[in-house]
Design a protein around this motif. Structure first.
Motif, short mmCIF file in Angstrom:
data_model
loop_
_atom_site.label_atom_id
_atom_site.label_comp_id
_atom_site.label_asym_id
_atom_site.label_seq_id
_atom_site.Cartn_x
_atom_site.Cartn_y
_atom_site.Cartn_z
N GLU A 62 0.83 -1.21 0.00
CA GLU A 62 0.00 0.00 0.00
C GLU A 62 0.86 1.26 0.00
OE1 GLU A 62 -3.56 -0.01 2.59
OE2 GLU A 62 -2.65 -1.83 3.41
N PRO A 63 0.92 1.96 -1.13
CA PRO A 63 1.74 3.18 -1.18
C PRO A 63 1.25 4.26 -0.21
CG PRO A 63 0.56 2.85 -3.25
CD PRO A 63 0.30 1.64 -2.40
N GLY A 64 -0.02 4.24 0.18
CA GLY A 64 -0.55 5.25 1.10
C GLY A 64 -0.26 4.98 2.56
N VAL A 65 0.27 3.81 2.88
CA VAL A 65 0.66 3.48 4.25
C VAL A 65 2.11 3.93 4.42
CG1 VAL A 65 1.04 1.66 5.96
CG2 VAL A 65 -0.92 1.53 4.41
N LEU A 66 2.30 4.96 5.24
CA LEU A 66 3.65 5.51 5.42
C LEU A 66 4.38 4.92 6.61
CD1 LEU A 66 2.81 9.27 4.71
CD2 LEU A 66 3.49 7.47 3.09
N VAL A 67 3.68 4.72 7.72
CA VAL A 67 4.31 4.21 8.94
C VAL A 67 3.32 3.32 9.69
CG1 VAL A 67 5.20 4.85 11.23
CG2 VAL A 67 5.80 6.24 9.25
N LEU A 68 3.77 2.17 10.11
CA LEU A 68 3.03 1.32 11.05
C LEU A 68 4.06 0.73 12.02
CD1 LEU A 68 0.60 -0.69 8.70
CD2 LEU A 68 0.00 1.15 10.28
N ARG A 87 -0.91 8.45 4.12
CA ARG A 87 -0.76 9.62 3.24
C ARG A 87 -1.91 10.60 3.45
NH1 ARG A 87 -0.69 7.24 -1.68
NH2 ARG A 87 -2.95 7.33 -1.64
N ASP A 88 -3.13 10.07 3.58
CA ASP A 88 -4.33 10.89 3.78
C ASP A 88 -5.47 9.98 4.22
OD1 ASP A 88 -5.16 9.58 1.39
OD2 ASP A 88 -4.55 11.28 0.16
N ALA A 89 -6.64 10.56 4.44
CA ALA A 89 -7.79 9.78 4.91
C ALA A 89 -8.20 8.72 3.90
CB ALA A 89 -8.96 10.71 5.23
N ASP A 90 -8.07 9.01 2.62
CA ASP A 90 -8.41 8.01 1.59
C ASP A 90 -7.49 6.80 1.67
OD1 ASP A 90 -10.56 9.49 0.64
OD2 ASP A 90 -9.38 10.45 -0.94
N ALA A 91 -6.21 7.03 1.95
CA ALA A 91 -5.27 5.90 2.09
C ALA A 91 -5.64 5.05 3.31
CB ALA A 91 -3.84 6.43 2.22
N TYR A 92 -6.09 5.70 4.38
CA TYR A 92 -6.53 4.95 5.56
C TYR A 92 -7.76 4.10 5.22
CZ TYR A 92 -8.51 3.96 10.16
OH TYR A 92 -9.04 3.33 11.26
#
Length: 130
Positions: A62-68, A87-92
């Motif tokens: 998932e490119p929108g997941v930056l940190v976990l 990255r943003d709410a849509d990525a979440y």
């Protein structure tokens, strides 16, 4: 400083140490939260395996997941905190619909005794280059 504050500081330190320069950019629009979980101690090792698999897949796919980051309290390892940056709410939202996250939720459903999601606002996120 209480345990909760210590964990938040710890997650921030992990971010600083492990992420690289990507987090030094502006954080506006990012979706950032802290998940606070209590796990059935008898199922802790199974939970750890499931969260490891889920985080690995999310970061890879998932490119929108930056940190976990998943951490446990030193004196009470069944209390888990997951520091999350998207990255943003849509990525979440996309993360919640992913196959690997749905598998994680199904797998861990009976392991998780409680879950609290704490939406946060970044003040400053920074990291050293590796």
């Amino acid at each position: 400083m209480n345990i909760k504050q210590s964990l938040i500081v710890g997650a921030s330190v992990l971010t600083l140490c492990l992420c690289g320069p990507a987090l030094t950019q502006e954080t506006q629009g990012q979706y950032v939260q802290l998940a606070e979980l209590e796990i059935d101690p008898a199922q802790l090792e199974s939970y750890k395996a499931a969260v490891l698999e889920q985080i690995d897949a999310a970061i890879r796919l998932e490119p929108g997941v930056l940190v976990l980051y998943a951490v446990s309290e030193k004196d009470n390892p069944a209390n888990i905190r997951v520091f999350e940056i998207y990255r943003d709410a849509d990525a979440y939202k996309a993360h919640l619909e992913s196959a690997h996250f749905k598998k994680y939720k199904t797998t861990t459903e009976k392991m998780v005794k409680s879950l609290k999601l704490v939406r946060t606002v970044p003040i400053m996120l920074g990291a050293k280059a590796k």
